[in-house]
Design a protein around this motif. Structure first.
Motif, short mmCIF file in Angstrom:
data_model
loop_
_atom_site.label_atom_id
_atom_site.label_comp_id
_atom_site.label_asym_id
_atom_site.label_seq_id
_atom_site.Cartn_x
_atom_site.Cartn_y
_atom_site.Cartn_z
N UNK A 52 59.12 24.97 23.91
CA UNK A 52 59.61 25.41 22.51
C UNK A 52 58.50 26.03 21.96
N UNK A 53 58.87 27.06 21.23
CA UNK A 53 57.74 27.66 20.25
C UNK A 53 58.62 27.75 18.77
N UNK A 54 57.99 27.35 17.85
CA UNK A 54 58.75 27.20 16.63
C UNK A 54 57.71 27.68 15.48
N UNK A 55 58.09 28.31 14.35
CA UNK A 55 57.34 28.55 13.09
C UNK A 55 57.44 27.72 12.22
N UNK A 56 56.34 27.36 11.37
CA UNK A 56 56.71 26.65 10.15
C UNK A 56 55.90 27.67 9.05
N UNK A 57 56.29 27.03 7.94
CA UNK A 57 55.18 27.95 6.73
C UNK A 57 53.76 27.81 7.03
N UNK A 58 53.16 26.94 7.68
CA UNK A 58 51.82 27.14 7.85
C UNK A 58 51.15 27.40 9.25
N UNK A 59 52.04 27.32 10.43
CA UNK A 59 51.34 27.36 11.58
C UNK A 59 52.52 27.79 12.55
N UNK A 60 52.06 28.17 13.75
CA UNK A 60 52.95 28.33 14.78
C UNK A 60 52.79 27.19 15.85
N UNK A 61 53.93 26.41 16.27
CA UNK A 61 53.92 25.19 16.92
C UNK A 61 54.35 25.51 18.39
N UNK A 62 53.54 24.96 19.27
CA UNK A 62 54.23 25.06 20.66
C UNK A 62 54.41 23.72 21.21
N UNK A 63 55.58 23.34 21.66
CA UNK A 63 55.67 22.43 22.42
C UNK A 63 55.63 22.44 24.09
N UNK A 64 54.81 21.43 24.52
CA UNK A 64 54.66 21.51 25.99
C UNK A 64 54.57 20.11 26.84
N UNK A 65 55.11 20.01 27.70
CA UNK A 65 55.12 18.80 28.57
C UNK A 65 54.25 18.81 29.66
N UNK A 66 53.34 17.71 29.60
CA UNK A 66 52.57 17.73 30.67
C UNK A 66 53.26 17.41 32.29
#
Length: 137
Positions: free
Chosen positions: A122-136
């Motif tokens: 997933x890729x999400x945006x917050x007021x402070x940053x871009x957040x990327x969810x990855x699974x190993x």
């Protein structure tokens, strides 16, 4: 695993590596605003576009876009122009109907090695940053 980059870090990266000023800002959890300043008749005007993460399929990222000032009419020619400038990389961007752009991230040489080790969730945006969810893997 979550990875995060602030908007300022990304703006600074673009400025230092590509010598371009880009402003990136939070809109909502799926949407980020990207704008660039352009000079028109001695005045500086900011031209922006909203990029919305629609879905992720494997290593393909689907974004939709919207903007003001005829942005819709500029995206297609801009993508075509970029493909002509760098024809060996042209296949990793595909414009689809409904203001959708498909990015084949797994086709980018430097990113292929990353996708051998992680799966993009997933890729999400917050007021402070871009957040990327990855699974190993």
């Amino acid at each position: 695993m979550k990875l995060a980059i602030t908007y300022t870090e990304l703006q600074d990266y673009v400025a230092s590596h590509f010598k371009k000023t880009v402003n990136i800002g939070y809109v909502d959890g799926a949407t980020v605003s990207v704008s660039v300043p352009i000079k028109v008749f001695g005045f500086t005007k900011s031209v922006g576009i909203n990029l919305i993460v629609k879905k992720i399929e494997g290593t393909d990222l689907f974004l939709s876009y919207d903007g003001k000032m005829g942005i819709d009419m500029l995206v297609s020619p801009a993508i075509s122009y970029a493909k002509k400038l760098v024809p060996e990389k042209a296949d990793w961007v595909e414009q689809m109907s409904g203001n959708i752009v498909k990015l084949r991230l797994g086709d980018i040489d430097k990113v292929q090695k990353v996708f051998e080790k992680v799966e993009l969730k997933a890729i999400r945006f917050t007021p402070e940053h871009i957040e990327v969810d990855v699974a190993l893997l």
